[in-house]
Design a protein around this motif. Structure first.
Motif, PDB file in Angstrom:
ATOM      1  N   VAL A 269       4.374  71.873 112.118  1.00  0.00           N
ATOM      2  CA  VAL A 269       3.016  71.640 111.608  1.00  0.00           C
ATOM      3  C   VAL A 269       2.961  70.270 110.931  1.00  0.00           C
ATOM      4  O   VAL A 269       2.011  69.492 111.119  1.00  0.00           O
ATOM      5  N   GLY A 270       4.012  69.931 110.190  1.00  0.00           N
ATOM      6  CA  GLY A 270       4.090  68.610 109.570  1.00  0.00           C
ATOM      7  C   GLY A 270       4.045  67.495 110.607  1.00  0.00           C
ATOM      8  O   GLY A 270       3.291  66.519 110.468  1.00  0.00           O
ATOM      9  N   LEU A 271       4.831  67.675 111.670  1.00  0.00           N
ATOM     10  CA  LEU A 271       4.846  66.666 112.732  1.00  0.00           C
ATOM     11  C   LEU A 271       3.487  66.553 113.415  1.00  0.00           C
ATOM     12  O   LEU A 271       3.036  65.459 113.772  1.00  0.00           O
ATOM     13  N   GLY A 272       2.832  67.701 113.604  1.00  0.00           N
ATOM     14  CA  GLY A 272       1.519  67.704 114.250  1.00  0.00           C
ATOM     15  C   GLY A 272       0.496  66.934 113.421  1.00  0.00           C
ATOM     16  O   GLY A 272      -0.282  66.136 113.956  1.00  0.00           O
ATOM     17  N   LEU A 273       0.527  67.172 112.102  1.00  0.00           N
ATOM     18  CA  LEU A 273      -0.406  66.458 111.225  1.00  0.00           C
ATOM     19  C   LEU A 273      -0.094  64.959 111.238  1.00  0.00           C
ATOM     20  O   LEU A 273      -0.999  64.116 111.285  1.00  0.00           O
ATOM     21  N   ALA A 274       1.202  64.621 111.219  1.00  0.00           N
ATOM     22  CA  ALA A 274       1.607  63.215 111.237  1.00  0.00           C
ATOM     23  C   ALA A 274       1.167  62.553 112.545  1.00  0.00           C
ATOM     24  O   ALA A 274       0.718  61.401 112.567  1.00  0.00           O
ATOM     25  N   ALA A 278      -1.158  59.330 113.169  1.00  0.00           N
ATOM     26  CA  ALA A 278      -0.774  58.151 113.952  1.00  0.00           C
ATOM     27  C   ALA A 278      -1.833  57.828 115.000  1.00  0.00           C
ATOM     28  O   ALA A 278      -2.174  56.663 115.239  1.00  0.00           O
ATOM     29  N   LEU A 279      -2.371  58.873 115.632  1.00  0.00           N
ATOM     30  CA  LEU A 279      -3.399  58.677 116.662  1.00  0.00           C
ATOM     31  C   LEU A 279      -4.703  58.166 116.059  1.00  0.00           C
ATOM     32  O   LEU A 279      -5.320  57.226 116.576  1.00  0.00           O
ATOM     33  N   SER A 280      -5.100  58.793 114.946  1.00  0.00           N
ATOM     34  CA  SER A 280      -6.401  58.443 114.382  1.00  0.00           C
ATOM     35  C   SER A 280      -6.385  57.043 113.777  1.00  0.00           C
ATOM     36  O   SER A 280      -7.433  56.446 113.574  1.00  0.00           O
ATOM     37  N   THR A 281      -5.175  56.532 113.473  1.00  0.00           N
ATOM     38  CA  THR A 281      -5.090  55.168 112.960  1.00  0.00           C
ATOM     39  C   THR A 281      -4.616  54.196 114.040  1.00  0.00           C
ATOM     40  O   THR A 281      -4.351  53.023 113.761  1.00  0.00           O
ATOM     41  N   GLY A 282      -4.438  54.729 115.255  1.00  0.00           N
ATOM     42  CA  GLY A 282      -4.124  53.866 116.395  1.00  0.00           C
ATOM     43  C   GLY A 282      -2.749  53.224 116.360  1.00  0.00           C
ATOM     44  O   GLY A 282      -2.568  52.107 116.855  1.00  0.00           O
ATOM     45  N   GLN A 283      -1.756  53.914 115.797  1.00  0.00           N
ATOM     46  CA  GLN A 283      -0.407  53.328 115.717  1.00  0.00           C
ATOM     47  C   GLN A 283       0.421  53.762 116.919  1.00  0.00           C
ATOM     48  O   GLN A 283       0.992  54.849 116.944  1.00  0.00           O
ATOM     49  N   HIS A 284       0.507  52.874 117.896  1.00  0.00           N
ATOM     50  CA  HIS A 284       1.081  53.198 119.198  1.00  0.00           C
ATOM     51  C   HIS A 284       2.525  53.703 119.121  1.00  0.00           C
ATOM     52  O   HIS A 284       2.847  54.789 119.601  1.00  0.00           O
ATOM     53  N   ILE A 288       4.164  57.566 119.659  1.00  0.00           N
ATOM     54  CA  ILE A 288       5.127  57.934 120.707  1.00  0.00           C
ATOM     55  C   ILE A 288       6.330  58.656 120.096  1.00  0.00           C
ATOM     56  O   ILE A 288       6.757  59.712 120.583  1.00  0.00           O
ATOM     57  N   GLY A 289       6.862  58.093 119.006  1.00  0.00           N
ATOM     58  CA  GLY A 289       8.035  58.693 118.369  1.00  0.00           C
ATOM     59  C   GLY A 289       7.739  60.095 117.862  1.00  0.00           C
ATOM     60  O   GLY A 289       8.463  61.048 118.171  1.00  0.00           O
ATOM     61  N   ALA A 293       9.093  63.935 119.224  1.00  0.00           N
ATOM     62  CA  ALA A 293       9.712  64.940 118.340  1.00  0.00           C
ATOM     63  C   ALA A 293       8.886  66.227 118.349  1.00  0.00           C
ATOM     64  O   ALA A 293       9.434  67.336 118.422  1.00  0.00           O
ATOM     65  N   HIS A 294       7.559  66.067 118.310  1.00  0.00           N
ATOM     66  CA  HIS A 294       6.646  67.217 118.298  1.00  0.00           C
ATOM     67  C   HIS A 294       6.806  68.028 119.591  1.00  0.00           C
ATOM     68  O   HIS A 294       6.837  69.259 119.564  1.00  0.00           O
ATOM     69  N   ALA A 295       6.931  67.340 120.708  1.00  0.00           N
ATOM     70  CA  ALA A 295       7.079  68.027 121.994  1.00  0.00           C
ATOM     71  C   ALA A 295       8.426  68.749 122.090  1.00  0.00           C
ATOM     72  O   ALA A 295       8.501  69.886 122.558  1.00  0.00           O
ATOM     73  N   ALA A 296       9.491  68.078 121.610  1.00  0.00           N
ATOM     74  CA  ALA A 296      10.818  68.701 121.690  1.00  0.00           C
ATOM     75  C   ALA A 296      10.861  69.971 120.835  1.00  0.00           C
ATOM     76  O   ALA A 296      11.329  71.028 121.293  1.00  0.00           O
ATOM     77  N   LEU A 297      10.345  69.885 119.638  1.00  0.00           N
ATOM     78  CA  LEU A 297      10.316  71.057 118.767  1.00  0.00           C
ATOM     79  C   LEU A 297       9.377  72.126 119.342  1.00  0.00           C
ATOM     80  O   LEU A 297       9.632  73.329 119.224  1.00  0.00           O
ATOM     81  N   GLY A 298       8.313  71.653 119.992  1.00  0.00           N
ATOM     82  CA  GLY A 298       7.359  72.572 120.620  1.00  0.00           C
ATOM     83  C   GLY A 298       7.991  73.372 121.751  1.00  0.00           C
ATOM     84  O   GLY A 298       7.577  74.489 122.039  1.00  0.00           O
ATOM     85  N   LEU A 299       9.007  72.816 122.389  1.00  0.00           N
ATOM     86  CA  LEU A 299       9.742  73.567 123.413  1.00  0.00           C
ATOM     87  C   LEU A 299      10.747  74.508 122.761  1.00  0.00           C
ATOM     88  O   LEU A 299      10.960  75.632 123.211  1.00  0.00           O
ATOM     89  N   ALA A 300      11.355  74.023 121.669  1.00  0.00           N
ATOM     90  CA  ALA A 300      12.418  74.811 121.019  1.00  0.00           C
ATOM     91  C   ALA A 300      11.861  76.077 120.357  1.00  0.00           C
ATOM     92  O   ALA A 300      12.502  77.128 120.408  1.00  0.00           O
ATOM     93  N   ILE A 301      10.674  75.984 119.769  1.00  0.00           N
ATOM     94  CA  ILE A 301      10.142  77.128 119.004  1.00  0.00           C
ATOM     95  C   ILE A 301       9.952  78.371 119.884  1.00  0.00           C
ATOM     96  O   ILE A 301      10.522  79.424 119.600  1.00  0.00           O
ATOM     97  N   PRO A 302       9.177  78.278 120.990  1.00  0.00           N
ATOM     98  CA  PRO A 302       9.060  79.497 121.812  1.00  0.00           C
ATOM     99  C   PRO A 302      10.387  79.912 122.446  1.00  0.00           C
ATOM    100  O   PRO A 302      10.601  81.096 122.685  1.00  0.00           O
ATOM    101  N   ALA A 303      11.276  78.940 122.691  1.00  0.00           N
ATOM    102  CA  ALA A 303      12.580  79.303 123.264  1.00  0.00           C
ATOM    103  C   ALA A 303      13.361  80.176 122.290  1.00  0.00           C
ATOM    104  O   ALA A 303      13.948  81.194 122.676  1.00  0.00           O
ATOM    105  N   VAL A 304      13.336  79.800 121.007  1.00  0.00           N
ATOM    106  CA  VAL A 304      14.027  80.604 119.989  1.00  0.00           C
ATOM    107  C   VAL A 304      13.378  81.981 119.882  1.00  0.00           C
ATOM    108  O   VAL A 304      14.062  83.010 119.832  1.00  0.00           O
TER     109      VAL A 304
END
Ligand code: HEC
Length: 317
Positions: A269-274, A278-284, A288-289, A293-304
């Motif tokens: 949730v922290g990463l999602g808010l961050a 980043a998107l709303s302030t246009g920081q490319h 991406i970074g 991280a958000h996507a990797a954790l997003g795969l790990a959570i349902p896997a666990v």
């Protein structure tokens, strides 16, 4: 794209994601319902309270039942309690235990005599047509489910499904924004190395702000998943198992997975808010970074979650 077509497209995506998720979770629910309705140690306690407590104080607690060599976990034939009931020496007075009750006690001891209320797989009693486990169990309904375990399993798998759905929607949203921004970049001939970064920042902000439908579907799926998960966690806590020293049971693993999930979810949730920031302030580069991280954790959570659910459902006691 006109806003109407956009809306249609979003709805179509969400409906197909939901369909993809509901079908497998229905299958899981069926698998869970196939587990005989028995309540593990609670059923043992019921039998002993009814037939033995008039003469034996030790039936009052798990520790009491386990002490004095009455139960040798994993070995029914070496357990004094089982010997006494198998030979009909006990109960000394009153009705003898039925073959099904005996089979259930035997199965419970063979399964390691767990203190949990989780169902135990019990072979049918000899000479009994009925499945032993169905006999002594007075299954207690829980909300709209046959029992608490079924509720726990169904909400667990359903919330996993919602998190997977949120991941799919989030990924589509991200790719949408990327494609739109890159198409714009190419159309104006903007260059990564020489172009004014302010142009890129402005375009990222604009693309992010333009179509927010999928973003809110993403959030909605997470909220739905987390709501189910809270129900799941509450019932889970009521079924918490004690750690048996020197032994790693499947319930221990399930419990560790629960804590792992909780910490991953907080981080996610922290990463999602961050990432939204980043998107709303246009920081490319930050986007991406954080996105990776958000996507990797997003795969790990349902896997666990899926791993913990299947582990508990499929492994024997
Ligand atoms: C009417 C009273 C009575 C009832 C009911 C009864 N018992 Fe007993 N039980 C006794 C007596 C008396 C002894 C001690 C004499 C003996 O060992 O035969 C005993 C001894 C035992 C022992 C060995 C000593 C100990 O405490 O570990 C076990 C095990 C036992 N009973 C199990 C059971 C179980 C299980 C039930 C219920 C299914 C049960 N008993 C119901 C009276 C009873």
């Amino acid at each position: 794209m006109s806003s109407c077509r956009r809306f249609l497209r979003s709805s179509l995506l969400v409906v197909s994601v939901a369909a993809l998720l509901v079908i497998p979770s229905g299958l899981f629910a069926e698998a869970v319902a196939a587990i005989p309705a028995n309540k593990g140690f609670a059923t043992i306690k019921e039998i002993l309270d009814r037939s033995c407590s008039a003469c034996h104080d030790w039936t009052a607690t798990y520790e009491g039942i386990m002490s004095g060599g009455r139960i040798v976990a994993g070995a029914p034939d070496k357990s004094l309690l089982y010997q006494k009931i198998a030979s009909d020496q006990m109960p000394q007075e009153g009705d003898k235990l039925t073959p099904d009750q005996k089979a259930f006690i035997r199965g419970w001891i063979a399964a390691g005599a767990p203190s949990t209320e989780l169902p135990i797989a019990v072979p049918a009693a000899e000479g009994s047509a009925a499945q032993a486990s169905s006999a002594p169990a007075a299954s207690q309904k829980f909300l709209f489910f046959p029992d608490k375990e079924t509720f726990h399993a169904v909400t667990g798998f359903a919330s996993t499904a919602f998190f997977i759905g949120a991941g799919i929607i989030g990924t589509v949203r991200f790719l949408d924004m990327m494609n739109e921004a890159h198409a714009y970049r190419d159309s104006i001939g903007w260059d990564e190395d020489t172009g004014d970064p302010a142009v890129r920042t402005a375009e990222i902000k604009a693309v992010w702000a333009r179509n927010q439908a999928l973003r809110w579907w993403h959030v909605g799926f997470i909220v739905a998943g987390e709501t189910l998960y809270i129900g799941d966690a509450i019932t889970g806590i009521s079924m918490f198992t004690k750690h048996q020293p020197g032994k790693l049971t499947k319930h221990d693993v399930h419990r560790y997975a629960f804590f792992l999930h909780a910490s991953m979810m907080v981080a996610q949730v922290g990463l999602g808010l961050a990432e939204s920031y980043a998107l709303s302030t246009g920081q490319h580069d930050l986007m991406i970074g954080l996105g990776a991280a958000h996507a990797a954790l997003g795969l790990a959570i349902p896997a666990v979650m899926l791993g913990a659910g299947l582990e508990n459902l499929l492994l024997p006691e």
